[in-house]
Structure formats: structure tokens, C-alpha cells
Design an enzyme around this catalytic site. Sequence first.
Site, PDB file in Angstrom:
ATOM      1  CB  CYS A 235     -50.306 -16.331 -31.694  1.00 15.41           C
ATOM      2  SG  CYS A 235     -50.571 -14.541 -31.600  1.00 15.41           S
ATOM      3  NE  ARG A 240     -48.100 -16.301 -28.456  1.00 17.92           N
ATOM      4  CZ  ARG A 240     -48.634 -17.352 -27.841  1.00 17.92           C
ATOM      5  NH1 ARG A 240     -47.855 -18.359 -27.463  1.00 17.92           N
ATOM      6  NH2 ARG A 240     -49.918 -17.409 -27.593  1.00 17.92           N
TER       7      ARG A 240
END
Length: 278
Positions: A235, A240
Site C-alpha cells: 500500500c 493496509r
Amino acid sequence: MSQYAHPEVLVDTQWLMDHLNDPMVPVVEVDMSPEPYKDAHIPGAIFWNIFADLLMPDLRMNLEQVAIEKLMSRSGISQETTVIVYGSYPGTGAWIFWLLQLFGHERVYVLNGGHQKWVAEGRPVTSELSSFAPTQYHAISFDPNLRVLQAEVQTSLGRSDCVLLDVRTLQEYRGEVFMIKPPEGSERGGHIPGAVHLEHTLTLNEDGTFKSVEELRTLYGSRGITADKEVFPYCAIGGRSAYIWFVLKYLLGYPNVRNYDGSWNEWSRLPHALIDQG
């Protein structure tokens, strides 16, 4: 939750409600700002600030063993403590699951639905700040099998048995956004060549809980992200993508998933790293 490959790593809101007063089950809230925590957090929850507690000034994840030991110690957590993690941002709890597993803390569980579901159900919140008796936490050296480094990501480009999975927003993937704003100066937007784009929030129901096994298998299988391949999610700063590592490994049971925690923050700053846009 029983259909997941490892349902035991999740707890629901009722389970947490039943254990709120258990001193061996601390709750950790993780967010980018302390303001939401101050206003309405789960009673007794510890607050970790993403920028102050988890990241370096250059936005790399702080993976120094001493930093983790200090954070856990001041939070009153010992090696025997069962830690429940959640955040107001989707996937934050699973990121912290990855981080603590990296340093050998096995007693960590993710609150399914997080703060969103807790509040929606009308469960108690408080503005009273929590205090904890410090411990002497001793972490083990981190497990290298949970992460992948830039050099291996580089050599994986073009491999049919390996998937680079970009879990950022579409605007980030296209190069319109760098981190949270348009690229400035020497910042380069875009994605790693050949990376499959599938935003991390697509794994969640409207109430913030994880989608079913069938929905998740369809979501990833339709993009060629299957259990027989090695998967490297990334990410912007590795949070994430750690969440998607959790989804693929613990909910779907994919055997070969490693988080590229260097992510775009590292890749985009390498002068000779290849970048695609659009």
C-alpha cells in the site's frame, strides 16, 4: 466466523463486552489522531497513535525491537497478555495483529467490526482516559517470514506464480495521489508494474465486519489472486497491506502471503525503480 480458515483470531463485540473488566485482556485502539479516542473509546482501551507510536519520521514503519518493547511496556502489556486490537479506520486492527505477530506476541485478536460496529450497537464508550501499570516487555527478534523486502519484490516482477497486490485507492494506483495528496516535488505517483489493484475496503461489509469466505474467495479469485500463488500485498506505508495479509492468510488460509511493508513509500523513492501510471 466459523467458516474462516482461522476464526479463532477474531472476537466479536459481545465477546469483548463480556471481557471488558478482565485485566488480562487489554484493548488497544489505534488511530491517526487522539481526538476520536478522547471523545468516545471503548472503556479501558489503550491508545496508540499511528504517527507517534508506529511510524518513523519518514513514514517507514518502526520495526526496531526496542521501540516495540517500550510501546508494549508503557501500555501495561506482558508476554502473557491477551491483546484485542481495533481502530476507527478500516483494517487498522489487522495491521496491529501483523505487527505484534512479527515480534512473537501470539495472544493478539482482532475485533471484528471495530469501533464502527461497537458504536452502532449502542455499546458503552467513554472519554475517561485510561492508565496502566508499566511492565518489562521483552520481544523476540521479528519473524522474517511475515514480510518481503524490496529486492525480492523486484525479482518477482513478471513471475506467473507470484502476485503483486496493490490495495490502495484507485487514485493512488493511477498516480493521482501520493499518500494523501497529489505528488509534489520529487514524489512519484503510480504503481509497481504488473501489480493487480484491489482496494482493501472491498473486503468489508457495511457494518465494518469482514465479508464471508465465499465473497472473499470470489473477490480475489476473480482477479487471479489464488492460494496456489505467492502474494505480496503493498500500500503506501504497509498498514493496509498488513490488513490484506491478515485477510488472505487467516481468513482465507492462503499459505504464501508476505507483507511488503516498505510499500509505495519505499518503492517510489528508489531512483531506478520502475513505475507505471494510469
